[in-house]
Design a protein around this motif. Sequence first.
Motif, PDB file in Angstrom:
ATOM      1  N   PHE A   1      62.227 -56.433 -15.645  1.00 41.69           N
ATOM      2  CA  PHE A   1      61.046 -57.298 -15.751  1.00 41.69           C
ATOM      3  C   PHE A   1      59.792 -56.593 -15.233  1.00 41.69           C
ATOM      4  O   PHE A   1      58.684 -56.857 -15.686  1.00 41.69           O
TER       5      PHE A   1
ATOM      6  N   ILE B   1      54.093 -61.959 -21.534  1.00 40.85           N
ATOM      7  CA  ILE B   1      54.725 -63.188 -21.026  1.00 40.85           C
ATOM      8  C   ILE B   1      55.789 -63.691 -22.006  1.00 40.85           C
ATOM      9  O   ILE B   1      56.876 -64.135 -21.601  1.00 40.85           O
TER      10      ILE B   1
ATOM     11  N   VAL C   1      58.827 -61.545 -21.448  1.00 44.73           N
ATOM     12  CA  VAL C   1      59.566 -61.923 -20.231  1.00 44.73           C
ATOM     13  C   VAL C   1      60.381 -63.190 -20.490  1.00 44.73           C
ATOM     14  O   VAL C   1      61.557 -63.290 -20.107  1.00 44.73           O
ATOM     15  N   LYS C   2      59.770 -64.167 -21.166  1.00 41.58           N
ATOM     16  CA  LYS C   2      60.503 -65.397 -21.494  1.00 41.58           C
ATOM     17  C   LYS C   2      61.748 -65.085 -22.319  1.00 41.58           C
ATOM     18  O   LYS C   2      62.838 -65.592 -22.047  1.00 41.58           O
TER      19      LYS C   2
ATOM     20  N   LEU D   1      63.453 -62.185 -22.809  1.00 41.61           N
ATOM     21  CA  LEU D   1      64.504 -61.388 -22.144  1.00 41.61           C
ATOM     22  C   LEU D   1      65.211 -62.212 -21.060  1.00 41.61           C
ATOM     23  O   LEU D   1      66.442 -62.173 -20.941  1.00 41.61           O
ATOM     24  N   SER D   2      64.440 -62.973 -20.279  1.00 44.86           N
ATOM     25  CA  SER D   2      65.057 -63.710 -19.167  1.00 44.86           C
ATOM     26  C   SER D   2      65.898 -64.876 -19.668  1.00 44.86           C
ATOM     27  O   SER D   2      66.852 -65.280 -19.007  1.00 44.86           O
ATOM     28  N   SER D   3      65.554 -65.397 -20.837  1.00 43.29           N
ATOM     29  CA  SER D   3      66.368 -66.508 -21.321  1.00 43.29           C
ATOM     30  C   SER D   3      67.634 -65.987 -22.011  1.00 43.29           C
ATOM     31  O   SER D   3      68.737 -66.470 -21.747  1.00 43.29           O
TER      32      SER D   3
ATOM     33  N   GLY E   1      69.015 -62.948 -21.637  1.00 42.78           N
ATOM     34  CA  GLY E   1      69.815 -62.115 -20.740  1.00 42.78           C
ATOM     35  C   GLY E   1      70.357 -62.888 -19.546  1.00 42.78           C
ATOM     36  O   GLY E   1      71.052 -62.324 -18.708  1.00 42.78           O
ATOM     37  N   GLY E   2      70.042 -64.178 -19.462  1.00 42.84           N
ATOM     38  CA  GLY E   2      70.359 -64.928 -18.242  1.00 42.84           C
ATOM     39  C   GLY E   2      71.350 -66.058 -18.431  1.00 42.84           C
ATOM     40  O   GLY E   2      72.313 -65.940 -19.183  1.00 42.84           O
ATOM     41  N   ILE E   3      71.052 -67.143 -17.723  1.00 43.98           N
ATOM     42  CA  ILE E   3      71.968 -68.286 -17.659  1.00 43.98           C
ATOM     43  C   ILE E   3      72.362 -68.793 -19.040  1.00 43.98           C
ATOM     44  O   ILE E   3      73.522 -69.084 -19.294  1.00 43.98           O
ATOM     45  N   ASP E   4      71.386 -68.927 -19.929  1.00 44.21           N
ATOM     46  CA  ASP E   4      71.673 -69.484 -21.252  1.00 44.21           C
ATOM     47  C   ASP E   4      72.097 -68.420 -22.246  1.00 44.21           C
ATOM     48  O   ASP E   4      72.211 -68.691 -23.445  1.00 44.21           O
TER      49      ASP E   4
ATOM     50  N   ILE F   1      74.888 -64.152 -19.398  1.00 38.45           N
ATOM     51  CA  ILE F   1      75.665 -64.477 -18.194  1.00 38.45           C
ATOM     52  C   ILE F   1      76.728 -65.526 -18.466  1.00 38.45           C
ATOM     53  O   ILE F   1      77.892 -65.375 -18.055  1.00 38.45           O
ATOM     54  N   ILE F   2      76.357 -66.600 -19.156  1.00 39.12           N
ATOM     55  CA  ILE F   2      77.363 -67.635 -19.388  1.00 39.12           C
ATOM     56  C   ILE F   2      78.460 -67.093 -20.328  1.00 39.12           C
ATOM     57  O   ILE F   2      79.644 -67.419 -20.173  1.00 39.12           O
TER      58      ILE F   2
ATOM     59  N   ALA G   1      72.577 -64.315 -12.500  1.00 36.59           N
ATOM     60  CA  ALA G   1      71.856 -65.343 -13.259  1.00 36.59           C
ATOM     61  C   ALA G   1      70.611 -65.809 -12.508  1.00 36.59           C
ATOM     62  O   ALA G   1      69.538 -65.979 -13.101  1.00 36.59           O
TER      63      ALA G   1
ATOM     64  N   THR H   1      67.818 -63.067 -12.735  1.00 34.71           N
ATOM     65  CA  THR H   1      67.127 -63.076 -14.037  1.00 34.71           C
ATOM     66  C   THR H   1      66.306 -64.344 -14.219  1.00 34.71           C
ATOM     67  O   THR H   1      65.167 -64.306 -14.714  1.00 34.71           O
TER      68      THR H   1
ATOM     69  N   ASN I   1      62.295 -66.133 -15.491  1.00 33.13           N
ATOM     70  CA  ASN I   1      62.103 -67.161 -16.496  1.00 33.13           C
ATOM     71  C   ASN I   1      61.249 -68.300 -15.940  1.00 33.13           C
ATOM     72  O   ASN I   1      60.372 -68.832 -16.642  1.00 33.13           O
TER      73      ASN I   1
ATOM     74  N   ALA J   1      57.643 -67.069 -15.842  1.00 30.43           N
ATOM     75  CA  ALA J   1      57.023 -66.927 -17.166  1.00 30.43           C
ATOM     76  C   ALA J   1      56.712 -68.274 -17.802  1.00 30.43           C
ATOM     77  O   ALA J   1      55.800 -68.379 -18.623  1.00 30.43           O
TER      78      ALA J   1
ATOM     79  N   ILE K   1      51.582 -62.696 -15.217  1.00 34.28           N
ATOM     80  CA  ILE K   1      52.002 -61.286 -15.289  1.00 34.28           C
ATOM     81  C   ILE K   1      51.865 -60.628 -13.916  1.00 34.28           C
ATOM     82  O   ILE K   1      52.730 -59.843 -13.503  1.00 34.28           O
TER      83      ILE K   1
END
Lengths: 286, 286
Positions: A117, A131, A134-135, A137-139, A141-144, A147-148, B111, B114, B118, B121, B131
Amino acid sequence: MEKLLSLFEEYLLNNLPNSKTFHPHFEDALSDMLKAGGKRFRPMLLLSVVKSNKSLLIPNSLPIALGLEFLHTYSLVHDDLPAMDNADLRRGFQTLHKKYDEVTAILVGDALNTHAFNLLANASLSNDIKIELVKCLSSNGGIDGMIIGQAIDCFFENQKLELNQLEFLHIHKTAKLIAASLKMGAIICEYDLNTQEKLYNFGIDLGLLFQIQDDIIDETCTSQEAGKTTQNDTSKNSFVNLLGLTGAIKSADELALKCANILNTFDENLKLSLEELLLKYINRHK
Amino acid sequence: MEKLLSLFEEYLLNNLPNSKTFHPHFEDALSDMLKAGGKRFRPMLLLSVVKSNKSLLIPNSLPIALGLEFLHTYSLVHDDLPAMDNADLRRGFQTLHKKYDEVTAILVGDALNTHAFNLLANASLSNDIKIELVKCLSSNGGIDGMIIGQAIDCFFENQKLELNQLEFLHIHKTAKLIAASLKMGAIICEYDLNTQEKLYNFGIDLGLLFQIQDDIIDETCTSQEAGKTTQNDTSKNSFVNLLGLTGAIKSADELALKCANILNTFDENLKLSLEELLLKYINRHK
């Protein structure tokens, strides 16, 4: 394509994580897995989309491509940990917990995750674009996303999943980051939301196709043909075990046709750029 | 102050990580440590800065404060892992790898790391501000901050450090995220770079002061007085072991005076807001 890959490799080598301190090995450990090779599929998906429409932005997109590779690499480092795959080798090199220790592997993974990030935020692109990146990649690559998928993969290792559950697993574990790589290219090109979504959905199908093909290769090829250990997966959750070999091949064929049809709806440059990349990577995406 | 804390707690409970799937416990595991309490020191530092200058932006700042708490919580979950502290309890509850398993603890940490970005952002703040927030959190929470501090702490657990090395460890492991919390408040307030830097440097001194005070408490208080296990640290790298008790107290006094002097240079609202917070948290910052 080869030129784009060389450009990325050069950028990566010039932008390895930098952490010179009195810790005897942490800086080396941060870079080991990044330097160890890999197909760079996710960075190349992003760069191929950018090349097709805004090739002048390729230099500005390199840190974003690198951020994708950092996030992907962290996931491999953590997947290899004793609590998960307990792998000794990755990309032909000792895994970090084997070469150093588990603390190092956990912290290198953590660092690469966070630093992805940092790379996005410091790129020479507008803040509006960054921005959205970032939204995305973090969504995904993450919880949703990743990772899950990984959590489900580990938890159900010895329990049979239904087809829709297996699809859910692979869409989240693998396909979403592939889809995000394409969408992030589209964000940089400032494609409209509709086109971003189309590229993203294409990436989901593509990721799923790759997984089914992998399962088929595991079933049908010798280790020598596949270039990795195969046919050791008869009890695991795979599309072949769930659908049978014929069913899995049929599924793969249908998905491949669907992907080809979607590719044909993209504008000519984007279509050619992605076709060139996919022909090179097909069946070798990991 | 109490009102601000209640506001944050309420926001946290309404914005716990959401991941409803067929995984039997992953969604619960994501929230367990966030709900387990903790002093919320980092979110409160950020919110106190915002309150002093742009109180109308407090609602918009809550997701940023929560992002700080996600990042801090992930670091605790990973620190507790068998390869690091191998802790059974955290905040009075079973640690995640004890309650579930190590895979869950690793992935929940990943999670939360990351997802912190999120939250940043997606906040209702300008993209320019967001940013800068992503840059600040990813740099102080990552390779050049918390991670290298933790790596050094683990690696040199049984080796004596020099004073400047011990300071480096704690500045990176703890103080940088505290400093970032203040700076991120300043970024939201759109303070000039000079003021941002002043708040950041104040946070570094503050973080170091807290650590020295902790070491003094470990040496001088009974477990009952301190509210945690104490006097079990005679061989570890601590300011008391390095400077002696008198030297450590002298250092803490000097740093406390320095912090008080810096506080006096801030504008009246900011000074009052931070004083109110610090009086409440002093010696109870973790």
